[in-house]
Design an enzyme around this catalytic site. Structure first.
Site, PDB file in Angstrom:
ATOM      1  N   ASP A 178     -30.498 -43.394 -24.155  1.00  0.00           N
ATOM      2  CA  ASP A 178     -31.598 -43.567 -25.272  1.00  0.00           C
ATOM      3  C   ASP A 178     -32.630 -42.422 -25.056  1.00  0.00           C
ATOM      4  O   ASP A 178     -33.322 -41.901 -26.222  1.00  0.00           O
ATOM      5  CB  ASP A 178     -32.101 -44.654 -24.933  1.00  0.00           C
TER       6      ASP A 178
ATOM      7  N   ILE B 277     -31.800 -39.508 -27.534  1.00  0.00           N
ATOM      8  CA  ILE B 277     -31.544 -40.021 -28.966  1.00  0.00           C
ATOM      9  C   ILE B 277     -32.649 -40.174 -29.690  1.00  0.00           C
ATOM     10  O   ILE B 277     -33.778 -40.718 -29.206  1.00  0.00           O
ATOM     11  CB  ILE B 277     -30.551 -41.248 -28.951  1.00  0.00           C
TER      12      ILE B 277
ATOM     13  N   ASP C  44     -36.813 -44.924 -32.889  1.00  0.00           N
ATOM     14  CA  ASP C  44     -38.128 -43.868 -32.340  1.00  0.00           C
ATOM     15  C   ASP C  44     -39.298 -43.690 -33.875  1.00  0.00           C
ATOM     16  O   ASP C  44     -40.113 -43.795 -33.476  1.00  0.00           O
ATOM     17  CB  ASP C  44     -37.601 -42.556 -32.076  1.00  0.00           C
TER      18      ASP C  44
ATOM     19  N   HIS D 242     -29.133 -41.286 -49.448  1.00  0.00           N
ATOM     20  CA  HIS D 242     -28.559 -40.826 -51.165  1.00  0.00           C
ATOM     21  C   HIS D 242     -28.909 -39.393 -51.087  1.00  0.00           C
ATOM     22  O   HIS D 242     -30.117 -39.051 -50.807  1.00  0.00           O
ATOM     23  CB  HIS D 242     -29.293 -41.615 -52.168  1.00  0.00           C
TER      24      HIS D 242
ATOM     25  N   CYS E 200     -23.687 -38.564 -51.161  1.00  0.00           N
ATOM     26  CA  CYS E 200     -23.162 -37.887 -52.278  1.00  0.00           C
ATOM     27  C   CYS E 200     -23.250 -36.548 -52.274  1.00  0.00           C
ATOM     28  O   CYS E 200     -24.450 -35.938 -51.879  1.00  0.00           O
ATOM     29  CB  CYS E 200     -23.552 -38.447 -53.789  1.00  0.00           C
TER      30      CYS E 200
ATOM     31  N   SER F 162     -19.860 -39.773 -52.839  1.00  0.00           N
ATOM     32  CA  SER F 162     -19.358 -40.571 -51.455  1.00  0.00           C
ATOM     33  C   SER F 162     -19.407 -42.101 -51.540  1.00  0.00           C
ATOM     34  O   SER F 162     -20.176 -42.532 -52.183  1.00  0.00           O
ATOM     35  CB  SER F 162     -19.920 -40.147 -50.276  1.00  0.00           C
TER      36      SER F 162
END
Lengths: 562, 448
Positions: free
Chosen positions: B77, B80, B118, B162, B204, B230
């Protein structure tokens, strides 16, 4: 030979003195779980973890049980007191109680609430607050860093806590609370969620609850000028109100047309059992609390059941009575000392988890045998807040307080010249874009408008400044006890926000942080038989106020607004 | 006789000049191909979900699926950075509180018990995203919210949400454009914040987002090309929304078959995407990436599998750069030779450790290069030839080590080089060797 003997004795003496002096100062950790059936068929589960570290001056910087992250936080920001709570849901004061220690300290406003008192010079408090908010946001995976800007926090003087000027208070009403906030909170415990009572915390069960609130309270005497140095104390509590799933027996109707309450057990509400204590804990206990109202109903039930010739319900056997039954016999039954009158009192059933292990887990079951309806003790006033008007046209914020039925004179009212007066404080913070006009404050007592100066003892207003600071109002009111309702109204206008000041989901509107109503004259406490063993339970010792402090401790129900 | 001296003087001049140019070329080549001089030491993952609102549940599930995969394969973690723009798990509309699923069979709860987010909610903005990438934060920002990578890091950057032609939408209120991303990556490269970067985009027209990148060491794959959308994979009628996107679904299908010890390569991952199943073309660009995809195991980015070097005694790590060079330059076909060279290196290590007077030889690699370069004329220097010479390094290193043991007291490396020059000059003048001899190792061997 004699010299060797003498040397050995000296060494032994020295080591024993050394260990004796060391053993006076030790880190302590204890864990407790309180279960309480609530009046509206729900169950309250209150986890309480307490960790104490001795003062740095004598004990040093390295700790065994106390979490290092919080110790460094206290040292770096010179914190005297701090409380951080993450809450979702609304505490139902009517059904769940408003006058007991749990509701007064654990009923928190939704979202994130943070307040802190620092031990730094006045001009450095704001900078410390900013850095504290950032550090906490990294520690608890929440957007607490939004409290750094001056539009989000305030500096109450006496309306919130009776402290001096270095208190800062901030709240984020719209903050989501989920597993990622619980994960670091649990990592502060010595056994984390791998052993002890914290293993019960099944995340889906907790977040399915009607109300869940995790709270962290730090208090330290590291930097203060107090003579008594008690080190750092950390209290972590998780309060959850859960709905046990109804069983088939609930379909039975009884003579009074009431439905039997759903029976529950630890494995049915959490999906897990306690398979042992945390070995690092001094004590690991589970308590089941039966409220005063429930106890009196049970006494009536017992009297009806047994007939007139029955002996009184001895408290030692109350865990198996006509109303309900506990599946495991408690280790001890604790009865509250009722100093007012010797009628019904609160009963606590204590279970020690020491004897349970993986092969023999602890799974307490609570089975209802007969439907019982009771009511919880209420605070003197029931508060609600709402908006009036529409849009910019005559918009107003109204706080409405209604007197509740006094439960058998439980509270001590302040008597001034033989007339009973009720005192309460109101603390409200409003964001700058809700421009409140404080000169339009009106007080309605029992529906009739009154002069403001008649009832308001003192008031402190900090008007809002556009984009700089919120509007803060602290008010102390005094009313005669016979008053039925009080309403305070304040008119406001909406401020203008630029397009980039709107949040991305502006369609959901804006949340105003909750106001806090406190009653300085009342105390919500439970007195137990003065017993040394009780002092070892941090939960019970918090419930129990020593006699010399009766009447000085305040109870703080908060008034929540959506 | 006089002509011979003049010839020697001329050679000396040429050697001095080539010494200078070799210095500069060696330095520039070492900085340009930093992948050959720095070792891969840690892996980071930056997982970003940019969508808000309940109907974008699948973007959250995408990001959490990657989070789970990356954690399962070894990245902790602390390494990340997870950015989730909205809260789905404890959303009032979620029938399963504290649970996020990416499949309608509900077998896997992605949220689990130990998730650490986070940046969440309103904090996921283009500004914070670029701050994370470039490392330019305010002083109060805590370490858990910073990308603390260095020049040995491999970073996985996964973005979903998006998007469109050259942009990615953040929370319905702002956009990240492709040139902004390219600038941020360029800043990262300048500041040496990564060794290699893998950008994975699931939106997309995803491939347009990384069309402007021009920093070396970057590999990027997108779920669709310009003009293509997509699509989500399936709808979960219980939760009420689509729960996963196709590209991420098939990525996960690939990873669920793996554990930490598999060495499936990136080319097999990229080749596993079927345009018919995805309903779009997964496009990747590797023109900025030096290594061949067949050689790169997926755990280089998606997991954290570190090479362990066994040492006899504690606290005396060998110079990791030697073994790393051997590993990188040899292709998988030469696995047998790799063992040989490994044993040779480890015996080198033994020599170094046993000889208590030896300093840890961090000084070895560049100067062995330099000495080889002296033997040949630097105008012939090309990567290929340097590579071939490096194959000899394993054999030569043993000799180099003994040389270094003798020269242990020499602190100033320039003096060492000058000594080498002085020693070599008369020998070169004498032997007059050609390049072919050198490549086999004849000439340089005698010198060293």
């Amino acid at each position: 030979m004699a010299a060797v003997l003498r040397f050995l004795i000296a060494v032994l003496l020295f080591s024993s003195i050394a260990t004796a002096s060391l053993s006076q100062e030790e880190e302590e950790f204890s864990e407790e779980l309180l279960l309480k059936p609530l009046a509206d068929r729900k169950v309250l589960a209150h986890f309480h973890f307490e960790s104490k570290a001795p003062p740095t001056r004598t004990y040093g910087h390295h700790h065994r049980l106390f979490p290092k992250a919080l110790y460094q936080l206290v040292q770096k920001f010179r914190i005297r007191e701090m409380e951080l709570s993450f809450t979702q849901g609304r505490w139902n004061y009517e059904r769940w109680g408003g006058f007991d220690p749990i509701s007064s300290s654990n009923a928190k406003p939704p979202g994130v609430e943070l307040w802190a008192v620092f031990d730094v010079p006045h001009d450095l408090v704001d900078a410390s607050w900013k850095n504290l908010t950032h550090t906490l946001s990294g520690l608890f995976c929440a957007s607490i860093n939004f409290l750094e800007s001056s539009t989000a926090y305030s500096a109450p003087d006496w309306g919130f806590q009776p402290f001096s000027g270095s208190l800062r208070y901030g709240s984020l009403p719209r903050e989501a609370v989920c597993t990622e906030n619980l994960t670091p909170w649990l990592k502060l415990l010595p056994c984390r969620d791998k052993a002890g009572l914290a293993t019960l915390m099944d995340r889906p069960s907790i977040y399915r609850g009607f109300y869940h609130s995790q709270r962290l309270r730090l208090s330290s005497t590291e930097f203060g000028s107090t003579e008594v140095e008690s080190g750092i104390a950390l209290d972590q509590t998780l309060t959850v109100v859960l709905q046990p799933t109804t069983s088939h027996r609930a379909s039975m109707t009884y003579s009074s047309d009431s439905v039997l309450q759903p029976s529950w057990s630890l494995s049915s509400i959490f999906g897990r059992k306690v398979s042992g204590r945390c070995v690092l804990a001094n004590s690991s206990n589970v308590y089941v609390q039966v409220e005063r109202g429930l106890m009196s109903e049970l006494k009536i039930l017992h009297a009806e059941d047994e007939g007139s010739g029955a002996d009184n319900l001895t408290f030692e056997k109350t865990w198996n009575n006509p109303g309900f039954e506990l599946s495991i016999a408690p280790n001890r039954v604790i009865k509250e000392v009722n100093i007012l009158h010797d009628e019904t009192s609160i009963v606590l059933y204590e279970y020690l988890i020491d004897n349970y292990s993986n092969s023999e887990p602890f799974d307490l079951g609570f089975t209802w045998k007969f439907p019982v309806v009771w009511s919880s003790p209420q605070a003197p006033l029931h508060a609600s807040r709402f908006l009036m008007g529409s849009g910019n046209e005559r918009g107003a914020i109204a706080i409405s307080l209604k007197a509740t039925e006094p439960s058998d004179g439980l509270w001590f009212a302040d008597t001034i010249e033989n007339s009973c007066m009720l005192r309460f404080n109101v603390f409200q913070v409003v964001p700058w874009y809700v421009r409140v006009y404080f000169h339009t404050l009106q007080v309605f007592v029992d529906g009739k408008p009154q002069s403001v100066t008649d009832f308001i003892e003192r008031m402190r207003i900090s008007p809002s400044e556009d984009k700089v600071s919120p509007g803060v109002m602290e008010m102390a009111l005094k009313l005669p006890c016979c008053v039925k309702s009080v309403t305070l109204t304040l008119e406001f206008d909406k401020g203008f926000l630029h397009i980039d000041e709107y949040p991305p989901d502006a369609n959901q509107g804006f949340d105003i942080p909750s106001a806090v109503i406190s009653f300085p004259d009342f105390h919500a406490s439970m007195h137990f038989l003065k017993d040394d063993s009780l002092n070892k339970s941090p939960l019970l010792s918090k419930f129990q106020i020593p006699r010399r402090l009766v009447g000085l401790v305040s109870c703080y129900p908060s008034c929540l607004l959506s | 006789m006089g002509s011979f001296f003049r010839f020697r003087a001329f050679l000396l001049l040429i050697l001095a000049a080539t010494h200078l140019c070799c210095n500069s070329i060696a330095h520039s080549s070492s900085s340009a191909s930093s992948s050959s001089t720095t070792m891969h030491t840690n892996n980071w993952a930056v997982l970003v979900c940019t969508s808000r609102f309940w109907f974008n549940y699948r973007h959250m599930a995408n990001t959490l699926s990657l989070y789970r995969t990356v954690k399962r394969l070894g990245i902790p973690d602390e390494r990340i950075i997870l950015m989730l723009a909205d809260d789905m798990a404890c959303n009032a509309r979620n029938k399963y509180p504290a649970q996020v699923f990416n499949n309608e069979n509900h077998k896997l709860n992605l949220y689990g018990d130990n998730v650490e987010v986070d940046y969440r909610g309103y904090e996921v903005t283009v500004e914070n995203f670029l701050r994370v990438l470039t490392g330019r934060h305010e002083t109060a920002v805590p370490r858990s919210k910073r990308l603390l990578s260095d020049e040995g890091s491999h970073i996985l950057l996964y973005m979903t949400g998006h998007g469109g032609d050259e942009f990615l939408k953040f929370q319905d209120s702002e956009e990240l454009q492709s040139h902004d991303l390219a600038d941020a990556v360029k800043q990262m490269k300048e500041k040496r914040r990564f060794k290699e970067l893998l950008i994975m985009v699931d939106t997309c027209q995803a491939a347009t987002l990384f069309s402007q990148l021009h920093s070396p060491g970057v590999l990027a794959i997108g779920s669709s090309m310009k003009g293509e959308n997509s699509y989500s994979h399936h709808l979960d009628s219980d939760v009420g929304v689509s729960v996963v996107d196709r590209f991420t679904f098939y990525t996960l299908a690939f990873f669920e078959r793996l554990n930490m010890y598999d060495n499936a390569s990136l080319s097999s991952l990229f080749g596993s995407y079927n345009p018919n199943m995805l309903m779009s073309t997964a496009y990747y660009r590797m023109d900025l990436y030096q290594r061949r995809l067949e050689e790169v195991p997926v755990t280089n980015f998606f997991g954290s599998v570190m090479e362990t070097i066994h040492t006899v005694s504690a606290y005396r790590a060998p110079s990791g750069k030697n073994s790393d060079k051997d590993k990188i330059k040899l292709s998988l076909d030469q696995s047998v030779g790799l063992d040989e060279r490994r044993t040779l290196t480890s015996s080198n290590v033994q020599d170094q450790i046993n000889d208590s007077n030896t300093k840890v030889s961090s000084v070895i690699p560049p100067y062995s290069y330099l000495h080889i370069f002296f033997c040949i004329s630097c105008s012939d220097l090309k990567d290929g030839k340097a590579l071939m010479l490096q194959d000899q390094l394993g054999l030569l290193e043993h000799l180099w080590c003994t040389f270094l043991n003798k020269a242990e007291k020499i602190e100033d490396v320039d003096i060492l080089v000058n000594y080498g020059l002085v020693i070599m000059f008369p020998l070169v003048a004498k032997t007059n060797c050609k390049y072919e001899d050198l490549s086999i190792g004849g000439c340089c061997r005698t010198i060293v």
